[in-house]
Design an enzyme around this catalytic site. Structure first.
Site, short mmCIF file in Angstrom:
data_model
loop_
_atom_site.label_atom_id
_atom_site.label_comp_id
_atom_site.label_asym_id
_atom_site.label_seq_id
_atom_site.Cartn_x
_atom_site.Cartn_y
_atom_site.Cartn_z
N CYS A 204 0.84 -1.20 0.00
CA CYS A 204 0.00 0.00 0.00
C CYS A 204 0.88 1.25 0.00
CB CYS A 204 -0.91 0.00 1.23
SG CYS A 204 -2.20 -1.27 1.19
N CYS A 207 2.29 2.74 3.25
CA CYS A 207 3.09 1.81 4.04
C CYS A 207 4.33 1.32 3.29
CB CYS A 207 2.25 0.61 4.45
SG CYS A 207 0.85 1.04 5.50
N CYS A 232 1.86 -8.98 6.79
CA CYS A 232 0.57 -8.33 6.92
C CYS A 232 -0.54 -9.26 7.39
CB CYS A 232 0.16 -7.71 5.58
SG CYS A 232 -0.02 -8.93 4.26
#
Length: 244
Positions: A204, A207, A232
């Protein structure tokens, strides 16, 4: 279909052998698991695997998780694949109501505040959608490699995924970064342009950052956290394997 390198391709014999073994392995997996699926994040490893699947016309269904926070370059890879291979990749999205509730409570950037909030965001945007996409299937594939990070150093070629309840294959586990790139360049496989901007691992947008010289390949993922927590939830078993 046997995908062969041209005589002018700059791919060493060991890598060519790895590529041949990969093709055989994918054929075997597709025969053992006709319902196998491949979760692609459009990173260079995933594009290499996608190329092998598309060119050999294997019945391995490919999907991607659109978290709603991806870079535009990553989102655009859906169109790149369509143009190159004439294949439409399924897009799996999170439950928007659950995401909105989380954002209202913790803010757009709450994941910077703690590992717990970051993992909660990852769960809503990635883990829960993946669980839906894998439901009813007997196997899934990933583009993970052992060399990528501490949490992946003990990665198995094949394992039973106790988190999602199905067989899991990591066909590129033993590949090095240079071997991946030599095949991608030799076969002119399309890849995310962010790789050329210093992003060896792409997630993302909030991030992920470009890495600096000498840093771990996944140092740009959740860079504010310790190396031992950098998963994650899609590959939660890696954290268990890396303990101690």
């Amino acid at each position: 279909m046997n995908l062969i390198f041209s005589s002018s391709a700059s791919v060493d014999p060991d890598t060519q052998q790895l590529w041949a073994v990969l093709q055989e392995r994918l054929q075997h997996i597709s025969h053992q698991h006709p319902d196998a699926v491949f979760a692609s994040s459009f990173g260079v490893e995933d594009m290499l695997l996608s190329h092998a699947i598309f060119e050999s016309r294997l019945p391995i269904h490919i999907f991607t998780l659109d978290t709603g926070r991806l870079h535009p370059e990553t989102v655009n890879m859906v169109d790149v694949i369509k143009a190159r291979y004439d294949v439409s990749v399924e897009i799996v999205r999170p439950d928007q109501a659950a995401v909105s509730e989380h954002v209202t409570k913790h803010g757009q950037f709450g994941f910077y505040e703690s590992v717990e909030l970051r993992k909660a965001c990852c769960f809503l945007r990635k883990v829960e959608p993946l669980r839906r996409a894998l439901a009813g299937h007997s196997a899934w594939l990933t583009g993970q490699r052992r060399e990528q990070s501490l949490t992946r150093s003990e990665l198995a070629d094949a394992e039973y995924d106790t988190v999602f309840g199905l067989q899991k294959y990591n066909p590129l586990a033993a590949w090095s970064e240079s071997q991946v790139w030599s095949v991608v360049r030799a076969l002119d496989i399309p890849y995310n342009p962010l790789h050329d901007e210093g992003y060896p691992s792409i997630g993302c947008e909030p991030c992920t950052r470009a890495i600096r010289a000498g840093e771990d390949l996944r140092a740009g993922r959740w860079w504010w956290e310790q190396k031992s927590s950098k998963e994650c939830g899609l590959h939660a078993g890696n954290l268990q394997e890396s303990k101690g």
